[in-house]
Scaffold this motif. Sequence first.
Motif, PDB file in Angstrom:
ATOM      1  N   HIS A 158       0.812  -1.180   0.001  1.00  0.00           N
ATOM      2  CA  HIS A 158      -0.095   0.079  -0.165  1.00  0.00           C
ATOM      3  C   HIS A 158       0.912   1.241   0.061  1.00  0.00           C
ATOM      4  CE1 HIS A 158      -3.373   2.483   0.776  1.00  0.00           C
ATOM      5  NE2 HIS A 158      -2.819   3.082   1.683  1.00  0.00           N
ATOM      6  N   LEU A 159       0.475   2.358  -0.975  1.00  0.00           N
ATOM      7  CA  LEU A 159       1.416   3.449  -0.942  1.00  0.00           C
ATOM      8  C   LEU A 159       0.397   4.639  -0.879  1.00  0.00           C
ATOM      9  CD1 LEU A 159       3.405   2.930  -3.993  1.00  0.00           C
ATOM     10  CD2 LEU A 159       4.277   2.707  -2.057  1.00  0.00           C
ATOM     11  N   SER A 160       0.464   5.176   0.488  1.00  0.00           N
ATOM     12  CA  SER A 160      -0.374   6.191   0.854  1.00  0.00           C
ATOM     13  C   SER A 160      -0.132   7.535  -0.107  1.00  0.00           C
ATOM     14  CB  SER A 160      -0.140   6.658   2.247  1.00  0.00           C
ATOM     15  OG  SER A 160       1.207   7.505   2.403  1.00  0.00           O
ATOM     16  N   ALA A 161      -1.183   8.388  -0.316  1.00  0.00           N
ATOM     17  CA  ALA A 161      -1.195   9.488  -0.941  1.00  0.00           C
ATOM     18  C   ALA A 161      -0.063  10.590  -0.246  1.00  0.00           C
ATOM     19  CB  ALA A 161      -2.349  10.433  -0.816  1.00  0.00           C
ATOM     20  N   ASN A 162       0.082  10.389   0.880  1.00  0.00           N
ATOM     21  CA  ASN A 162       1.193  11.321   1.628  1.00  0.00           C
ATOM     22  C   ASN A 162       2.505  10.937   1.068  1.00  0.00           C
ATOM     23  OD1 ASN A 162      -0.433  13.196   2.745  1.00  0.00           O
ATOM     24  ND2 ASN A 162      -0.939  11.985   4.736  1.00  0.00           N
ATOM     25  N   SER A 163       2.931   9.692   1.152  1.00  0.00           N
ATOM     26  CA  SER A 163       4.035   9.270   0.849  1.00  0.00           C
ATOM     27  C   SER A 163       4.366   9.490  -0.695  1.00  0.00           C
ATOM     28  CB  SER A 163       4.248   7.705   0.999  1.00  0.00           C
ATOM     29  OG  SER A 163       3.519   6.589   0.053  1.00  0.00           O
ATOM     30  N   GLN A 164       3.430   9.186  -1.527  1.00  0.00           N
ATOM     31  CA  GLN A 164       3.725   9.603  -3.080  1.00  0.00           C
ATOM     32  C   GLN A 164       4.013  11.064  -3.205  1.00  0.00           C
ATOM     33  OE1 GLN A 164       0.969   7.845  -5.788  1.00  0.00           O
ATOM     34  NE2 GLN A 164      -0.158   6.931  -3.660  1.00  0.00           N
ATOM     35  N   ARG A 165       3.188  11.844  -2.286  1.00  0.00           N
ATOM     36  CA  ARG A 165       3.564  13.328  -2.384  1.00  0.00           C
ATOM     37  C   ARG A 165       4.914  13.828  -1.956  1.00  0.00           C
ATOM     38  NH1 ARG A 165      -0.580  14.943   0.611  1.00  0.00           N
ATOM     39  NH2 ARG A 165      -2.035  15.410  -1.175  1.00  0.00           N
ATOM     40  N   PHE A 166       5.292  13.118  -0.960  1.00  0.00           N
ATOM     41  CA  PHE A 166       6.431  13.251  -0.428  1.00  0.00           C
ATOM     42  C   PHE A 166       7.529  12.826  -1.300  1.00  0.00           C
ATOM     43  CE2 PHE A 166      10.426  11.667   1.798  1.00  0.00           C
ATOM     44  CZ  PHE A 166      10.920  13.018   2.597  1.00  0.00           C
ATOM     45  N   SER A 167       7.386  11.786  -1.931  1.00  0.00           N
ATOM     46  CA  SER A 167       8.496  11.205  -3.054  1.00  0.00           C
ATOM     47  C   SER A 167       8.378  12.227  -4.252  1.00  0.00           C
ATOM     48  CB  SER A 167       8.111   9.851  -3.563  1.00  0.00           C
ATOM     49  OG  SER A 167       7.863   8.731  -2.573  1.00  0.00           O
ATOM     50  N   ALA A 168       7.436  12.815  -4.504  1.00  0.00           N
ATOM     51  CA  ALA A 168       7.487  13.690  -5.693  1.00  0.00           C
ATOM     52  C   ALA A 168       8.269  14.966  -5.383  1.00  0.00           C
ATOM     53  CB  ALA A 168       5.892  14.101  -6.234  1.00  0.00           C
ATOM     54  N   ARG A 169       8.206  15.399  -4.148  1.00  0.00           N
ATOM     55  CA  ARG A 169       8.657  16.751  -3.564  1.00  0.00           C
ATOM     56  C   ARG A 169      10.211  16.389  -3.343  1.00  0.00           C
ATOM     57  NH1 ARG A 169       4.523  18.759   0.714  1.00  0.00           N
ATOM     58  NH2 ARG A 169       6.339  18.213   1.733  1.00  0.00           N
ATOM     59  N   ILE A 170      10.740  15.382  -2.767  1.00  0.00           N
ATOM     60  CA  ILE A 170      11.959  15.313  -1.993  1.00  0.00           C
ATOM     61  C   ILE A 170      13.394  15.799  -2.910  1.00  0.00           C
ATOM     62  CG2 ILE A 170      12.296  12.858  -2.721  1.00  0.00           C
ATOM     63  CD1 ILE A 170      13.316  14.422   0.405  1.00  0.00           C
ATOM     64  N   PHE A 171      13.058  15.449  -4.209  1.00  0.00           N
ATOM     65  CA  PHE A 171      14.293  15.940  -5.052  1.00  0.00           C
ATOM     66  C   PHE A 171      14.430  17.465  -5.028  1.00  0.00           C
ATOM     67  CE2 PHE A 171      17.252  16.648  -8.451  1.00  0.00           C
ATOM     68  CZ  PHE A 171      18.056  15.553  -8.356  1.00  0.00           C
ATOM     69  N   ASN A 172      13.343  18.167  -5.097  1.00  0.00           N
ATOM     70  CA  ASN A 172      13.218  19.402  -5.397  1.00  0.00           C
ATOM     71  C   ASN A 172      13.549  20.094  -4.055  1.00  0.00           C
ATOM     72  OD1 ASN A 172      12.302  20.573  -7.808  1.00  0.00           O
ATOM     73  ND2 ASN A 172      10.234  19.422  -7.639  1.00  0.00           N
ATOM     74  N   ILE A 173      13.037  19.755  -2.863  1.00  0.00           N
ATOM     75  CA  ILE A 173      13.331  20.266  -1.486  1.00  0.00           C
ATOM     76  C   ILE A 173      14.760  20.109  -1.287  1.00  0.00           C
ATOM     77  CG2 ILE A 173      12.858  19.857   1.061  1.00  0.00           C
ATOM     78  CD1 ILE A 173      10.299  18.905   0.382  1.00  0.00           C
ATOM     79  N   ALA A 174      15.611  18.930  -1.659  1.00  0.00           N
ATOM     80  CA  ALA A 174      16.892  18.698  -1.535  1.00  0.00           C
ATOM     81  C   ALA A 174      17.774  19.691  -2.103  1.00  0.00           C
ATOM     82  CB  ALA A 174      17.163  17.283  -1.387  1.00  0.00           C
ATOM     83  N   SER A 175      17.379  19.871  -3.520  1.00  0.00           N
ATOM     84  CA  SER A 175      17.916  20.396  -4.363  1.00  0.00           C
ATOM     85  C   SER A 175      18.049  22.125  -3.953  1.00  0.00           C
ATOM     86  CB  SER A 175      17.523  20.424  -5.886  1.00  0.00           C
ATOM     87  OG  SER A 175      17.708  19.076  -6.253  1.00  0.00           O
ATOM     88  N   MET A 176      16.862  22.581  -3.332  1.00  0.00           N
ATOM     89  CA  MET A 176      16.750  24.019  -3.111  1.00  0.00           C
ATOM     90  C   MET A 176      17.404  24.329  -1.874  1.00  0.00           C
ATOM     91  SD  MET A 176      12.739  24.970  -3.937  1.00  0.00           S
ATOM     92  CE  MET A 176      12.069  23.935  -2.818  1.00  0.00           C
ATOM     93  N   VAL A 177      17.479  23.345  -0.871  1.00  0.00           N
ATOM     94  CA  VAL A 177      18.241  23.531   0.285  1.00  0.00           C
ATOM     95  C   VAL A 177      19.769  23.514   0.230  1.00  0.00           C
ATOM     96  CG1 VAL A 177      19.060  22.438   2.409  1.00  0.00           C
ATOM     97  CG2 VAL A 177      16.563  22.374   1.915  1.00  0.00           C
ATOM     98  N   ALA A 178      20.115  22.571  -0.822  1.00  0.00           N
ATOM     99  CA  ALA A 178      21.750  22.444  -1.191  1.00  0.00           C
ATOM    100  C   ALA A 178      21.990  23.796  -2.033  1.00  0.00           C
ATOM    101  CB  ALA A 178      21.980  21.180  -2.344  1.00  0.00           C
ATOM    102  N   SER A 179      21.197  24.404  -2.889  1.00  0.00           N
ATOM    103  CA  SER A 179      21.683  25.428  -3.667  1.00  0.00           C
ATOM    104  C   SER A 179      21.285  26.820  -2.647  1.00  0.00           C
ATOM    105  CB  SER A 179      20.558  25.586  -4.904  1.00  0.00           C
ATOM    106  OG  SER A 179      20.255  24.701  -5.734  1.00  0.00           O
ATOM    107  N   ALA A 180      20.603  26.778  -1.838  1.00  0.00           N
ATOM    108  CA  ALA A 180      20.852  27.908  -0.733  1.00  0.00           C
ATOM    109  C   ALA A 180      21.807  27.992   0.311  1.00  0.00           C
ATOM    110  CB  ALA A 180      19.405  27.730  -0.189  1.00  0.00           C
ATOM    111  N   ILE A 181      22.513  26.698   0.383  1.00  0.00           N
ATOM    112  CA  ILE A 181      23.511  26.669   1.179  1.00  0.00           C
ATOM    113  C   ILE A 181      24.839  26.086   0.543  1.00  0.00           C
ATOM    114  CG2 ILE A 181      24.472  25.532   3.469  1.00  0.00           C
ATOM    115  CD1 ILE A 181      21.407  25.168   4.123  1.00  0.00           C
TER     116      ILE A 181
END
Length: 129
Positions: free
Chosen positions: A6-29
């Motif tokens: 079972h894949l919850s909607a929240n886990s799918q949303r997180f998977s779709a966002r994780i690369f963007n979030i980490a890239s933005m944090v790394a680009s800011a620091i």
Amino acid sequence: MEQKKHLSANSQRFSARIFNIASMVASAIPPLLMIWIAASIFVYASVAHHPNPRVVHYNRIAGYRFYGVAGSMVVFGQPIYGLFGNWHGLVAVWGIIALVVIPLGLRDLVRVQREDWQDMDISEAKTHE
């Protein structure tokens, strides 16, 4: 033998966002940028075969953006650095990366949040007994 997962909607949303979030944090620091270039390969590969094609789409777009600007800086970074000289050149290269990754990453985060995510049930073939 098949195994249901079972894949919850929240886990799918997180998977779709994780690369963007980490890239933005790394680009800011800036010190995190070099670490993220290496670690991003593992994150990208782990999400690239997600069963939901929308998750894969958001991951692919974020990867194209980040790797595209990082690769461009390999080619154009030295002339930019030479144009400004000293640490000003490093700040200019970092600023270009941040100006590409952060605003477009925020746009994708908003798109992911607005998307209607549904729970998924998938079947996995069990390879060992």
